[in-house]
Scaffold this motif. Sequence first.
Motif, PDB file in Angstrom:
ATOM      1  N   LYS A   1       0.835  -1.201   0.000  1.00  0.00           N
ATOM      2  CA  LYS A   1       0.000   0.000   0.000  1.00  0.00           C
ATOM      3  C   LYS A   1       0.871   1.254   0.000  1.00  0.00           C
ATOM      4  CE  LYS A   1      -1.938  -1.151   3.888  1.00  0.00           C
ATOM      5  NZ  LYS A   1      -1.187  -2.385   4.156  1.00  0.00           N
ATOM      6  N   GLU A   2       0.273   2.360  -0.397  1.00  0.00           N
ATOM      7  CA  GLU A   2       0.985   3.635  -0.445  1.00  0.00           C
ATOM      8  C   GLU A   2       1.549   4.025   0.921  1.00  0.00           C
ATOM      9  OE1 GLU A   2       2.918   6.214  -2.139  1.00  0.00           O
ATOM     10  OE2 GLU A   2       1.272   5.778  -3.527  1.00  0.00           O
ATOM     11  N   THR A   3       0.836   3.631   1.965  1.00  0.00           N
ATOM     12  CA  THR A   3       1.269   3.995   3.320  1.00  0.00           C
ATOM     13  C   THR A   3       2.479   3.193   3.797  1.00  0.00           C
ATOM     14  OG1 THR A   3      -0.391   2.449   4.189  1.00  0.00           O
ATOM     15  CG2 THR A   3      -0.999   4.777   4.055  1.00  0.00           C
ATOM     16  N   ASP A   4       2.896   2.168   3.029  1.00  0.00           N
ATOM     17  CA  ASP A   4       4.046   1.344   3.417  1.00  0.00           C
ATOM     18  C   ASP A   4       5.385   2.035   3.133  1.00  0.00           C
ATOM     19  OD1 ASP A   4       2.473  -0.804   4.258  1.00  0.00           O
ATOM     20  OD2 ASP A   4       2.364  -1.642   2.240  1.00  0.00           O
ATOM     21  N   PHE A   5       5.365   3.085   2.327  1.00  0.00           N
ATOM     22  CA  PHE A   5       6.608   3.695   1.849  1.00  0.00           C
ATOM     23  C   PHE A   5       7.092   4.813   2.782  1.00  0.00           C
ATOM     24  CE2 PHE A   5       4.487   1.685  -1.648  1.00  0.00           C
ATOM     25  CZ  PHE A   5       5.505   1.074  -2.357  1.00  0.00           C
ATOM     26  N   PRO A   6       8.432   5.086   2.749  1.00  0.00           N
ATOM     27  CA  PRO A   6       9.499   4.406   2.011  1.00  0.00           C
ATOM     28  C   PRO A   6       9.819   3.051   2.642  1.00  0.00           C
ATOM     29  CG  PRO A   6      10.434   6.072   3.430  1.00  0.00           C
ATOM     30  CD  PRO A   6       8.944   6.215   3.536  1.00  0.00           C
ATOM     31  N   VAL A   7      10.271   2.103   1.801  1.00  0.00           N
ATOM     32  CA  VAL A   7      10.496   0.747   2.269  1.00  0.00           C
ATOM     33  C   VAL A   7      11.510   0.059   1.349  1.00  0.00           C
ATOM     34  CG1 VAL A   7       8.644  -0.278   0.887  1.00  0.00           C
ATOM     35  CG2 VAL A   7       9.275  -1.329   3.076  1.00  0.00           C
ATOM     36  N   PHE A   8      12.259  -0.869   1.917  1.00  0.00           N
ATOM     37  CA  PHE A   8      13.180  -1.672   1.113  1.00  0.00           C
ATOM     38  C   PHE A   8      12.443  -2.922   0.642  1.00  0.00           C
ATOM     39  CE2 PHE A   8      16.175  -5.127   0.488  1.00  0.00           C
ATOM     40  CZ  PHE A   8      17.165  -4.540  -0.294  1.00  0.00           C
ATOM     41  N   ILE A   9      12.521  -3.208  -0.648  1.00  0.00           N
ATOM     42  CA  ILE A   9      11.839  -4.374  -1.214  1.00  0.00           C
ATOM     43  C   ILE A   9      12.789  -5.141  -2.118  1.00  0.00           C
ATOM     44  CG2 ILE A   9       9.935  -5.168  -2.691  1.00  0.00           C
ATOM     45  CD1 ILE A   9       8.343  -2.732  -1.832  1.00  0.00           C
TER      46      ILE A   9
ATOM     47  N   GLN B   1      10.541   4.826  -2.759  1.00  0.00           N
ATOM     48  CA  GLN B   1       9.966   5.970  -2.068  1.00  0.00           C
ATOM     49  C   GLN B   1       8.451   6.033  -2.164  1.00  0.00           C
ATOM     50  OE1 GLN B   1      11.735   7.939  -0.112  1.00  0.00           O
ATOM     51  NE2 GLN B   1      13.626   6.842  -0.666  1.00  0.00           N
ATOM     52  N   ASN B   2       7.884   5.414  -3.212  1.00  0.00           N
ATOM     53  CA  ASN B   2       6.430   5.435  -3.399  1.00  0.00           C
ATOM     54  C   ASN B   2       6.001   4.260  -4.270  1.00  0.00           C
ATOM     55  OD1 ASN B   2       6.669   6.333  -6.270  1.00  0.00           O
ATOM     56  ND2 ASN B   2       7.491   8.178  -5.291  1.00  0.00           N
TER      57      ASN B   2
ATOM     58  N   ASP C   1       6.999   4.208  -8.136  1.00  0.00           N
ATOM     59  CA  ASP C   1       8.340   3.706  -8.450  1.00  0.00           C
ATOM     60  C   ASP C   1       8.385   2.181  -8.414  1.00  0.00           C
ATOM     61  OD1 ASP C   1       9.209   6.291  -8.697  1.00  0.00           O
ATOM     62  OD2 ASP C   1      10.147   6.385  -6.717  1.00  0.00           O
ATOM     63  N   LEU C   2       7.688   1.597  -7.457  1.00  0.00           N
ATOM     64  CA  LEU C   2       7.659   0.137  -7.355  1.00  0.00           C
ATOM     65  C   LEU C   2       6.965  -0.480  -8.565  1.00  0.00           C
ATOM     66  CD1 LEU C   2       8.157  -2.485  -5.784  1.00  0.00           C
ATOM     67  CD2 LEU C   2       5.955  -2.113  -4.629  1.00  0.00           C
ATOM     68  N   LYS C   3       5.861   0.110  -8.981  1.00  0.00           N
ATOM     69  CA  LYS C   3       5.136  -0.425 -10.131  1.00  0.00           C
ATOM     70  C   LYS C   3       5.969  -0.356 -11.404  1.00  0.00           C
ATOM     71  CE  LYS C   3       0.386   0.265  -8.510  1.00  0.00           C
ATOM     72  NZ  LYS C   3      -0.898   0.988  -8.710  1.00  0.00           N
ATOM     73  N   LYS C   4       6.761   0.689 -11.539  1.00  0.00           N
ATOM     74  CA  LYS C   4       7.648   0.795 -12.700  1.00  0.00           C
ATOM     75  C   LYS C   4       8.694  -0.317 -12.684  1.00  0.00           C
ATOM     76  CE  LYS C   4       7.327   5.818 -13.410  1.00  0.00           C
ATOM     77  NZ  LYS C   4       8.082   7.108 -13.328  1.00  0.00           N
ATOM     78  N   ALA C   5       9.244  -0.571 -11.503  1.00  0.00           N
ATOM     79  CA  ALA C   5      10.297  -1.579 -11.378  1.00  0.00           C
ATOM     80  C   ALA C   5       9.778  -3.002 -11.550  1.00  0.00           C
ATOM     81  CB  ALA C   5      10.983  -1.444 -10.024  1.00  0.00           C
TER      82      ALA C   5
END
Length: 238
Positions: A96-104, A118-119, A122-126
């Motif tokens: 969820k958006e509220t989980d960021f920033p986070v290491f994945i 950071q959001n 960015d994760l969806k792009k990666a």
Amino acid sequence: MAPILLIPEKTDVEVEQVVTAYTNRGGRVKRLGKYWVKDEELAAEQIAIYGNQAFALVLAQIYGLELLSPDDTLITRLEHTWTKRTVELKQLGNIKETDFPVFIKPVIPKMFLAGVFQNITDLKKATEGLPNTEEILVSTVIDNIQAEARCYLLNGEVQDIAFYEGSADLSAGKVFVAAFATANKEQLPAAVVADIAYAPQTGWFVLEFNACWGAGLNSCNAENVLNCILAATFNVGR
């Protein structure tokens, strides 16, 4: 008889260090080009493998070998004493958006590039193209990491440890990882690589695990870790 060490035809400096250490010990080494073609003479040999994942997994299947590898989700079950952060196993679609920033990072290596996101954009792009059910490791971020070190463990004992980034008190790092290995011996393969890191606010902590049959030396001494590499290949039924 000592196993014959199989390595890729194309190597690097670290693999050659392992080759030198093993040949100095009197060990035999064979460089394989078309490694996916079964060699009947090799099929009768005791075998050890050192190389990249594709190389190792194909050889293990062809010659009926078992490779000792750490559980990719083990980090999520360790006590906070060792991780100094929260590490959870999740599915990609549950972030969820509220989980960021986070290491994945992906559970299956190289599905996407691990890092601090950071959001959610960015994760969806990666992770574009991956299903929402893709398993990932989600970790709180530890800032100001000053050092990272690689440690080879065999039967719960430290064989070698070396920095591959930054600097700190390495003797304290060795004490930390030795205590970790003793406390968690039942959860670890007999031979395993543990990467640890140091930050002023946390002290030393466990970063991740790697398999000895494929991990780079990262400044560790090839002679010191050779037994770890050899032990990481189990010859089933031989």
